[in-house]
Design an enzyme around this catalytic site. Sequence first.
Site, PDB file in Angstrom:
ATOM      1  N   GLU A 161     -57.862  28.455  38.315  1.00 36.55           N
ATOM      2  CA  GLU A 161     -58.534  27.215  38.747  1.00 36.55           C
ATOM      3  C   GLU A 161     -59.378  27.413  40.007  1.00 36.55           C
ATOM      4  O   GLU A 161     -59.197  26.716  41.006  1.00 36.55           O
ATOM      5  CB  GLU A 161     -57.501  26.106  38.974  1.00 36.55           C
ATOM      6  N   GLU A 232     -53.473  24.791  30.112  1.00 34.90           N
ATOM      7  CA  GLU A 232     -52.390  23.990  30.693  1.00 34.90           C
ATOM      8  C   GLU A 232     -52.443  22.570  30.166  1.00 34.90           C
ATOM      9  O   GLU A 232     -53.258  21.764  30.600  1.00 34.90           O
ATOM     10  CB  GLU A 232     -52.479  23.976  32.225  1.00 34.90           C
TER      11      GLU A 232
END
Length: 711
Positions: A161, A232
């Site tokens: 991320e 995710e």
Amino acid sequence: MEIPAAVSYDARAILINGERTLIVSGAIHYPRSTPAMWPELMRQSKEAGLNTIETYVFWNLHEREQGVFDFSDRLNLFYFCELAEQYGLHVILRIGPYICAETNYGGLPSWLREVPSIAFRTYNQPFMREMERWVRFLVDYIRPLLASHGGPIILAQLENEYENIARRYGAEGQRYLRWVSELGQSLNMGIPLVMCVGAAEGAIETMNGFYAHPMLEQHALNHPDQPAIWTEDWPGWYDTFGYPHHIRTPQDVAYGVARFIAAGGTGVNYYMWHGGTNFGREAMYLQTTSYDFNAPLNESGQPTTKSRHLADLHQILHRYARLLLEQERPQPQPLGEQQWAYTYASETQALTFLCNDAPLPASCLLGEEKIELPAHSVLLVGDGTILYNTAEVDAAHTLQLTYQPVEQAITRTTWYAEPLPTQRPDALQYAVTAPRPVEQLSLTHDRSDYCWYSTTLSTSGEAEGTLSLIGFADVAHIFVDGQFAATSPTPLLEGRGSFEGPAFTQSFNLSLAAGQHELSILSCAVGLIKGDWMIDANMVEERKGLWGHARWNSTVLEGEWSMLPGLLGEQGALFGAGSALVTWQQKSSEDINQPLRWWQLAFRRPQSEGAFVVDLNGMQKGLAWLNGRCIGRYWLTPATGEPESWQKNIIFAQNTDAPTQRYYHLPQEWLQEENILTLFEELGGDPDTIALCQVETITGTQAHPSQDDQE
Ligand code: GAL
């Protein structure tokens, strides 16, 4: 004939040995359970229809001391992957080495902060040098496990991320990210590289979130040659001390997955599938010891309503996998304002997803038939029959979590008092003295949560006053003249902003007689941060203890400071081998609510097989060990904090006002015939209230599978 690469991809899917494969994956982090739990976790995962296990790699645990590597026991990544393979599961390895993951320092070893001129996760040579050294070492270690070498690992992730911090580092950040991707290529892994939420060329960019279908269009525009992979899918959320337990309904999780696949997603990974436990001091700042995450398999590794409800969906998706993967992404057919149909059809098969994105029920026509679509739901219709409704949980799937106390389990309770700094024998005074307080991590090197700060506090007349610590983290217990006087207000904030901001100032109202007082502050760190955004600075800047100054009302305390890192009981290993070195006192009725106490509770192994926890409801805050192994931090502070607003209507709060975490996992594998549970209790409590409990899930109760009672 050309032999296909072990793993490749096209715009629709990941190809394994040349076959398009629907990835149904679940995250299980190997350090968050014990090796004896792994086979059952794998078996259950397979049974629930997963074909892949995903794990992060925890550099912070494998290399706790620079140059000293540990791949044993819970850290046996190799065995973990081999087991997955034995159970017929692929592996996605998210190497990071920055992994976030609510683990101490987001997976980076804390010694990195001592490398001269280092800055994390940007184009910084000292950081890149250490990262490259570790990544090359790790990849060589796991190389035989790569699919290109006949092993189970099909995808590898680097970084994590980056988008979340990209703005902070601008061009230097992008340069670093490109370097990461080049490093990935140079490792010659022979499998695709992925990067989630922020990628550089050379890697598949993947998505993270509660839902991924809203990101699909943009993803296809950005990466027309890449499949839509959701690294995710959060089926719940983590918990932090002082805030309610987070839950997400099985129905909503199923909706998210079905909705994503409907619109063309071809890979999903539940983060977490089994959350497990943050043993030792491994949890990030404020993160509870439990990492249950309200995941489909609970902390003890047992199935839940959620795993069963999802298993039914997985089964159908696998049945139609070929059909799903061999076509272009279908165009949505509008059925109403927020209702859509997606159809996958061949000459022999058809699967339609009827999706209602509205928060209210709707209906639609399927041929002649009127079909009711519950709010926020997807119905899977296969060859004319409704096969699955994400909003309807089969009553027989309902499981409820219970904790059954084991009667009279605890046979002996003894204690030992941790001395205040002034009470320590001279030979054990490892104090550092300085004219100003010294930041804690530079003294403890994160080998202990604790550090004492002592000085003299002089008062002239005032009875009531305020002691302020300006530039302090995380929890302070204040002792004046050897007596406990105050502790930090809770709940603490997870995102505290800059070090100059109010979250790093704490104030305590004290009532003191005029004169000189001995002030001793026990500073307790509650884990290191996981990302820059938590302190509004590069993570390397993380601080604990007192680095600023202390004030009594408006007067700065100018005297000399004495800092004592760690507890005496920790240095003497009272929780393990050192236990025999001191005399433990039998508990008497006066021994409740005493701060700074080491407690030992002896108990016999329960007769029954199963999962066990210890109920610490009558205690307050500290660390716990089972037979010498640290089972984690405990803190019974009530869950009075407000839930995060961005999760509204997705994540629900449970246990408001009760302690965030009351039950602490005792791994079966760490139990012996005769057991010692050791606690270091910072504040006081009544150890007679401590109970051993068996964790059970009860099937088919009348319980309604709403967000209030599902586990
Ligand atoms: C994601 C992150 C994960 C984990 C998750 C929350 O943003 O990539 O590592 O922190 O959030 O549980």
